[in-house]
Design a protein around this motif. Structure first.
Motif, mmCIF file in Angstrom:
data_model
loop_
_atom_site.group_PDB
_atom_site.id
_atom_site.type_symbol
_atom_site.label_atom_id
_atom_site.label_comp_id
_atom_site.label_asym_id
_atom_site.label_seq_id
_atom_site.Cartn_x
_atom_site.Cartn_y
_atom_site.Cartn_z
ATOM 1 N N ASP A 161 -35.223 -65.213 20.165
ATOM 2 C CA ASP A 161 -36.270 -65.910 20.929
ATOM 3 C C ASP A 161 -36.842 -65.076 22.072
ATOM 4 N N ALA A 162 -36.551 -63.787 22.098
ATOM 5 C CA ALA A 162 -37.066 -62.945 23.183
ATOM 6 C C ALA A 162 -38.532 -62.597 22.958
ATOM 7 N N CYS A 163 -39.260 -62.410 24.055
ATOM 8 C CA CYS A 163 -40.639 -61.938 23.983
ATOM 9 C C CYS A 163 -40.597 -60.416 24.043
ATOM 10 N N LEU A 164 -40.883 -59.789 22.891
ATOM 11 C CA LEU A 164 -40.823 -58.340 22.768
ATOM 12 C C LEU A 164 -42.206 -57.759 22.449
ATOM 13 N N ILE A 165 -43.240 -58.487 22.843
ATOM 14 C CA ILE A 165 -44.611 -58.068 22.569
ATOM 15 C C ILE A 165 -44.884 -56.715 23.221
ATOM 16 N N LYS B 269 -25.482 -59.468 30.497
ATOM 17 C CA LYS B 269 -26.193 -60.683 30.122
ATOM 18 C C LYS B 269 -27.570 -60.702 30.783
ATOM 19 N N PHE B 270 -28.604 -60.871 29.948
ATOM 20 C CA PHE B 270 -29.988 -60.923 30.416
ATOM 21 C C PHE B 270 -30.648 -62.216 29.929
ATOM 22 N N ARG B 271 -29.912 -63.269 29.858
ATOM 23 C CA ARG B 271 -30.438 -64.517 29.319
ATOM 24 C C ARG B 271 -31.586 -65.036 30.180
ATOM 25 N N ASP B 272 -32.753 -65.244 29.538
ATOM 26 C CA ASP B 272 -33.939 -65.823 30.187
ATOM 27 C C ASP B 272 -34.420 -65.023 31.402
ATOM 28 N N VAL B 273 -34.172 -63.724 31.422
ATOM 29 C CA VAL B 273 -34.682 -62.909 32.536
ATOM 30 C C VAL B 273 -36.168 -62.629 32.335
ATOM 31 N N ASP B 274 -36.835 -62.289 33.432
ATOM 32 C CA ASP B 274 -38.205 -61.791 33.357
ATOM 33 C C ASP B 274 -38.126 -60.297 33.628
ATOM 34 N N ALA B 275 -38.120 -59.504 32.547
ATOM 35 C CA ALA B 275 -37.988 -58.052 32.661
ATOM 36 C C ALA B 275 -39.238 -57.349 32.141
ATOM 37 N N GLU C 252 -26.864 -59.589 25.772
ATOM 38 C CA GLU C 252 -27.532 -60.845 25.439
ATOM 39 C C GLU C 252 -28.873 -60.907 26.148
ATOM 40 N N PHE C 253 -29.950 -60.966 25.340
ATOM 41 C CA PHE C 253 -31.312 -61.075 25.855
ATOM 42 C C PHE C 253 -31.962 -62.373 25.370
ATOM 43 N N THR C 254 -31.173 -63.379 25.056
ATOM 44 C CA THR C 254 -31.730 -64.607 24.508
ATOM 45 C C THR C 254 -32.813 -65.182 25.425
ATOM 46 N N GLY C 255 -34.014 -65.376 24.867
ATOM 47 C CA GLY C 255 -35.103 -65.985 25.629
ATOM 48 C C GLY C 255 -35.698 -65.099 26.700
ATOM 49 N N ALA C 256 -35.323 -63.829 26.738
ATOM 50 C CA ALA C 256 -35.803 -62.932 27.798
ATOM 51 C C ALA C 256 -37.263 -62.544 27.580
ATOM 52 N N ASN C 257 -37.963 -62.285 28.678
ATOM 53 C CA ASN C 257 -39.318 -61.751 28.623
ATOM 54 C C ASN C 257 -39.239 -60.246 28.847
ATOM 55 N N LEU C 258 -39.417 -59.479 27.755
ATOM 56 C CA LEU C 258 -39.374 -58.025 27.815
ATOM 57 C C LEU C 258 -40.724 -57.423 27.442
ATOM 58 N N ARG C 259 -41.754 -58.174 27.658
ATOM 59 C CA ARG C 259 -43.088 -57.708 27.275
ATOM 60 C C ARG C 259 -43.381 -56.337 27.874
ATOM 61 N N SER C 260 -43.835 -55.412 27.010
ATOM 62 C CA SER C 260 -44.221 -54.048 27.407
ATOM 63 C C SER C 260 -43.053 -53.226 27.959
#
Length: 304
Positions: free
Chosen positions: A221-225, A178-184, A198-206
């Motif tokens: 809803d994850a940030c996958l930019i 579970k990686f819910r709302d993590v800053d990764a 589960e990566f719901t709402g996670a920040n996975l930018r770059s």
């Protein structure tokens, strides 16, 4: 066009994404004999050459190709920033330069170990290994920034709300974690097992997820930019309203994935498998879809 084997000392002219380089067949074939470059110049394949200047065109960004050549010549890993290492790793994987891939991982791991005090992680790799021997593991809200957790069995671990910036998860087993709302942001999941995560709402930018297994993972809803999913398995993944702006999904398998409401501006889906994917009302106007498979995809209302 030629498929004649070249003399090992003969000069080869390459145009990589428009940047021009000169080297020898020996350089391209000796250090990494099983690589794509070695195969190209083995004489077994037809090469597309400029009839006037004799350059062989390679359709890749040439930004880091000089580092590729220096590796093949001298076996030297360059000193780069973390983001540049991620870019070079992507190119090394494309050219199937396994020695360079391992070398980058080793350098990045050592660099992060040296920077560990600055990152101020609350735990060490040894602490993590001791913890995962217990039956149920939770690292909710814990700061693990910069740790090398590669190749560990972290299946079913709960990392929700944790700080996982620049964590090295390469080849780790993270099934059902579970990686819910993590800053990764900037973390490396290269070839990791992430099935049903589960990566719901996670920040996975770059983040680098090239080659990862994300079957049935939840990335809503994850940030996958600017993430790299090159060659990743995203079959039946949930990507509703995820932000995939500038993400690289070249060659990824998204069969049956749900991308309803996802942001795909300037995303690279070249050669991706989107069969039976849910793409209703998705804006695909700036998306690269060359060679993508769209058989059976739900494109009702999609903008192309």
């Amino acid at each position: 066009m030629s498929n004649q084997p070249a003399d090992s000392s003969s000069i080869v002219r390459l145009s990589v994404g428009g940047k021009k380089f000169s080297t020898t067949v020996d350089t391209l074939t000796q250090r990494e004999p099983d690589s794509m470059l070695a195969a190209m110049f083995s004489g077994r394949h037809v090469l597309c050459q400029d009839p006037d200047e004799g350059y062989v065109f390679v359709d890749r960004d040439g930004k880091h190709f000089r580092h590729i050549l220096n590796w093949l010549r001298d076996g030297v890993i360059p000193i780069l920033s973390d983001s540049a290492y991620s870019e070079l790793l992507r190119e090394a994987e494309y050219y199937q330069l396994l020695g360079l891939v391992d070398g980058i991982h080793s350098v990045v791991s050592k660099k992060r170990e040296e920077d560990k005090d600055e990152l101020d992680s609350e735990l060490t790799r040894t602490d993590i290994i001791k913890c995962i021997q217990s039956e149920r593991v939770r690292f909710r809200g814990v700061n693990l920034a910069g740790l090398d957790l590669s190749k560990l069995d972290l299946s079913f671990v709960d990392f929700s709300y944790a700080c996982l910036k620049n964590v090295f998860f390469s080849r780790a087993n993270l099934q059902c974690a579970k990686f819910r709302d993590v800053d990764a942001e900037g973390s490396i999941f290269h070839n990791a097992t992430l099935r049903e995560c589960e990566f719901t709402g996670a920040n996975l930018r770059s983040a680098l997820l090239a080659g990862a297994n994300l079957q049935s993972a939840n990335l809503q809803d994850a940030c996958l930019i600017e993430c790299s999913f090159c060659g990743a398995d995203l079959r039946s993944a949930h990507l509703q309203t995820a932000d995939l702006t500038n993400a690289n999904l070249e060659g990824a398998n998204l069969e049956g994935a749900n991308l309803k409401g996802a942001k795909l501006s300037k995303a690279n889906l070249t050669g991706a498998n989107l069969q039976r994917a849910y793409l209703r009302h998705v804006d695909l106007r700036e998306t690269h879809l060359e060679g993508a498979k769209l058989d059976g995809a739900n494109l009702l209302g999609a903008i192309r």
